[in-house]
Design an enzyme around this catalytic site. Structure first.
Site, PDB file in Angstrom:
ATOM      1  CB  SER A 437      20.997  43.276  25.276  1.00 53.30           C
ATOM      2  OG  SER A 437      20.010  42.420  24.725  1.00 53.30           O
ATOM      3  CG  HIS A 458      24.331  45.333  27.900  1.00 45.59           C
ATOM      4  ND1 HIS A 458      23.853  46.358  27.115  1.00 45.59           N
ATOM      5  CD2 HIS A 458      24.447  44.250  27.081  1.00 45.59           C
ATOM      6  CE1 HIS A 458      23.698  45.920  25.883  1.00 45.59           C
ATOM      7  NE2 HIS A 458      24.056  44.643  25.841  1.00 45.59           N
ATOM      8  CD  GLU A 470      24.003  50.190  27.872  1.00 44.93           C
ATOM      9  OE1 GLU A 470      23.548  51.235  27.395  1.00 44.93           O
ATOM     10  OE2 GLU A 470      23.444  49.080  27.730  1.00 44.93           O
ATOM     11  CG  ASN A 508      20.598  47.545  22.725  1.00 46.54           C
ATOM     12  OD1 ASN A 508      21.445  47.693  21.850  1.00 46.54           O
ATOM     13  ND2 ASN A 508      20.545  46.458  23.472  1.00 46.54           N
TER      14      ASN A 508
END
Length: 731
Positions: A437, A458, A470, A508
């Site tokens: 991540s 991800h 992702e 993120n």
């Protein structure tokens, strides 16, 4: 019947008087109700209205992909005026009314999706039968586009399945499988795949012979029937539902419109179909509808390999991923493996030793049993899925994998060691992917000899529920690898967004400034519950501090450390997270974080040792429709999304917005952070960010792109330029 050749339909009549009307819209992966289909259907219905020999009409599809995925969404997006909308809706309502009035029995045979207008057409028929497998999806998802069912769905569904069931389906836009639809009386038969052909024919034979014995459509309790079938009961249901949706109707006006249309179905002397089309027409011009339509088209665009790798699409067809390996049977690895098996892939999950493999098998069993119980599966279906997954500590079973996904501890040296070993054993075309991540894909790729076949994949937790994946393209990752990964993600039922290898990738990185600012506000003495309440009012599915407890404060601490090189002001956030982690407050997993938790439920706020007072801002902000708390928390997300756009972490603005909606639940009715920036106006946004920078520090420094755009009075999107109509169905 007249001997007419149709573009979209094949019509045949047999000696029994059974008319088979088979839909196959050319050059479409799924059948949709476009202008051509509706015109031909009207012609067929005209013939049926004058027939005195046909006993049964059967509507079905010859496409293996499914029955009917709904109306042509591009036609909805292209509606030019309220008059145009009213005419389109009225024509559909009248056509389905004519189908309902046909004198012969009408049967709809469903496999795959039957959604939106497809279900509304089915509701005009006497019987619905469905194939009982995982691809069957039945529902009215229009609410997710900011509109309501417009071709009779709000009028006919309540009469078929009851008020409470119909409210649940229409207001949530949720899909049912065949068994769930049978349980509420929406379908009359749910036939297993192995009995499908014979079961359909037997059902039709029974109608022709007059021997059909349909079980009662609904198995509702007497209390439910009392609520559904009395004016007092319905009033209670409508009042309770109205209270539940009241707080959401400002953001989602379609909820109120749907409730109004459904109510009209029970008012004697009221034309409910008129109410339905009037409400539908009103909703089309709302910003919510335009934003949700834009997200629909963006989602379909993201799921096409051509969007990301125009020159390498063939790779996905020439080297399809069929066998999937997973390294690590923890929560993420088990989730990825179980989902891959469910979607038809052969799966091998590798663990370090037999004890870990045994724990992994138990984790897989829990996931499968939970799914099977929810879906009402037979023992055979459970065993069939379980047998697709092998959990082992033997390397040999991995060698034939087309893709191996690493899902182990977030330590660079450990991951590199694993990939170095894998690189030596797999074939030339095998893709190696990391589920990290936050760690650098390029640094990880240094451990392999074929970095062109290496990338990030991800998944978000929980894997089963989160739609976004992702795909991280490192400097050496080939377009062919990206194309194959996009095809794989789509086959998994997920939506891919391709990002560059930047700290935190996209989601993120954009999310953390928001979470970090919430932590800083708690340090200043802001009330935890008030912060979360304000952001739920903005449209987030949960507040930032609730979300941190859900994610885990230890995980947030790790991500914060990895983002320090691209975000300013991280140190005090890390300091507070570290203090809470050291105190054993990891969030939901330890029943304590910003809130207490018990049996998976959030409880009261935990008092933290904070002595400072909340900042008081001068009333100098320009109007942006945000409260002070919302502004301070939302602006960091907007700024970081703009920076990701200028750094080309993701090339397209629409993809940034889609990723944040799918990956974080960012207020979908607002379209995503860059749409919010446009709605506020870049000049207002710049001025307010400069005020925040003065009062809170340089972490609010406006991005260079925002400053430039304000001088040019620019925007991220032209009017409706996200409504790329290459995708056309309501599925």
């Amino acid at each position: 019947m007249n001997n007419v050749t149709y573009k979209n339909f094949t019509v045949t009549v047999d000696a029994r008087g059974v008319c088979q009307i088979v839909l196959d819209v050319p050059n479409r992966p799924l059948n949709v109700l476009d202008h051509s289909v509706m015109t031909e259907l009207a012609s067929i219905v005209s013939d049926l209205e004058t027939s005195d020999t046909i006993k049964v009409v059967v509507f079905r599809s010859s496409k293996e992909s499914g029955y009917l995925a709904g109306a042509d969404v591009s036609a909805i997006a292209n509606i030019q005026s309220p008059q145009h909308a009213a005419r389109l809706i009225e024509n559909g309502q009248l056509l389905f009314q004519r189908i309902e009035w046909l004198p012969m029995k009408k049967v709809v045979v469903i496999h795959g999706p039957c959604l939106g207008g497809g279900l509304e057409m089915a509701l005009a028929c006497d019987y619905i039968i469905a194939r009982d497998n995982s691809s069957t999806k039945i529902g009215l998802p229009e609410i997710k586009l900011g509109v309501i069912p417009g071709w009779g769905g709000t009028q006919r569904l309540p009469k078929r399945v009851g008020l409470q069931n119909s409210l649940s389906m229409i207001l949530q836009g949720k899909h049912l499988d065949a068994k769930e639809a049978l349980n509420i009386g929406l379908v009359d038969r749910a036939i297993p795949p192995e009995d499908w052909a014979d079961g359909v024919e037997q059902f039709i034979d029974n109608i022709v012979s007059g021997s059909l014995n349909c079980s009662p459509r609904s198995h509702r309790k007497w209390t439910t029937r009392l609520l559904d079938n009395t004016s007092l009961g319905r009033a209670i249901v409508f009042r309770a539902t109205g209270k539940k949706i009241a707080a959401k109707t400002k953001a989602f006006p379609a909820l109120k419109s749907a409730l109004k249309a459904i109510k009209s179905a029970y008012v004697r002397g009221k034309d409910g179909f008129f109410v339905e089309r009037t409400e539908f027409t009103k909703l089309l011009s709302t910003p919510t509808c335009r934003n949700l339509l834009g997200l629909f088209f963006a989602r379909e665009k993201a799921r096409s390999p051509k969007t990301w790798t125009v020159d390498s699409v063939r790779a996905a067809h020439e080297m399809p991923i069929q066998r999937v390996g997973v390294i690590g049977a923890g929560a993420m690895g088990a989730g990825i493996g179980q989902l891959a098996a469910l979607r038809g892939f052969d799966v091998v999950i590798k663990e370090v030793n037999e004890d870990a493999a045994t724990q992994g098998r138990r984790r897989i069993d829990v996931l499968i049993n939970s799914l099977a119980n929810r879906k009402g599966w037979s023992d055979f279906q459970r065993r069939d899925l379980t047998q697709k997954i092998t959990v082992t500590c033997d390397d040999d079973l991995l060698r034939q994998s087309d893709l191996i996904v690493e899902a182990i501890v977030e330590r660079m040296e450990t991951k590199q060691a694993v990939f170095s070993e894998l690189d030596a054993m797999v074939g030339q075309d095998t893709i190696l992917a990391t589920n990290t991540s936050s760690l650098s894909v390029d640094t990880m790729a240094m451990a392999v000899s074929r970095p062109a076949n290496f990338g990030g994949l991800h998944f978000f937790n929980p894997v089963q529920r989160m739609e976004l994946v992702e795909i991280v393209q490192g400097k050496a990752t080939s377009d062919a690898t990206v194309s194959r990964l996009v095809a794989f993600v789509r086959a998994m039922g997920k939506t891919p967004i391709v990002t560059s290898d930047s700290p935190g990738f996209l989601v993120n990185r954009v999310l953390f400034p928001y979470l970090g600012e919430a932590i800083l506000m708690v340090r200043e003495g802001y009330d935890v519950a008030k912060i979360d309440k304000e952001l739920r009012r903005f449209g987030m599915p949960m507040g930032p501090l609730e979300l941190l407890d859900q994610i885990g404060l230890d995980v947030a601490l790790h991500v914060a450390g990895s983002l320090s090189e691209v975000l300013s002001g991280v140190e005090p956030v890390v300091e507070m997270l570290q203090m809470m982690v050291d105190d054993g407050k990891l969030g939901k997993k330890t029943n304590a974080g910003f809130y207490r938790h018990s049996n998976g439920r959030r409880g009261e706020v935990i008092e933290l040792a904070i002595s400072t007072q909340p900042k008081k801002f001068a009333e100098t902000f320009l109007d942006d429709s945000l409260t002070p708390i919302q502004r301070r928390l939302v602006y960091p997300m907007l700024a970081e999304a703009i920076k990701c756009h200028e750094e080309r972490v993701v090339v397209e603005a629409w993809a940034i917005d889609l990723a944040m909606v799918l990956g974080t639940g960012f207020a979908p009715h607002l379209g995503g952070p860059l749409h919010v920036a446009d709605s506020i106006g870049v000049q207002t946004l710049l001025t307010n960010m400069e005020f925040l920078q003065e009062q809170c520090g340089d972490r609010f420094a406006p991005p260079a792109t925002l400053t430039r755009m304000a001088k040019e009075d620019g925007s991220f999107f032209e009017t409706d330029d996200t409504l790329d109509h290459s995708a056309t169905t309501t599925n």
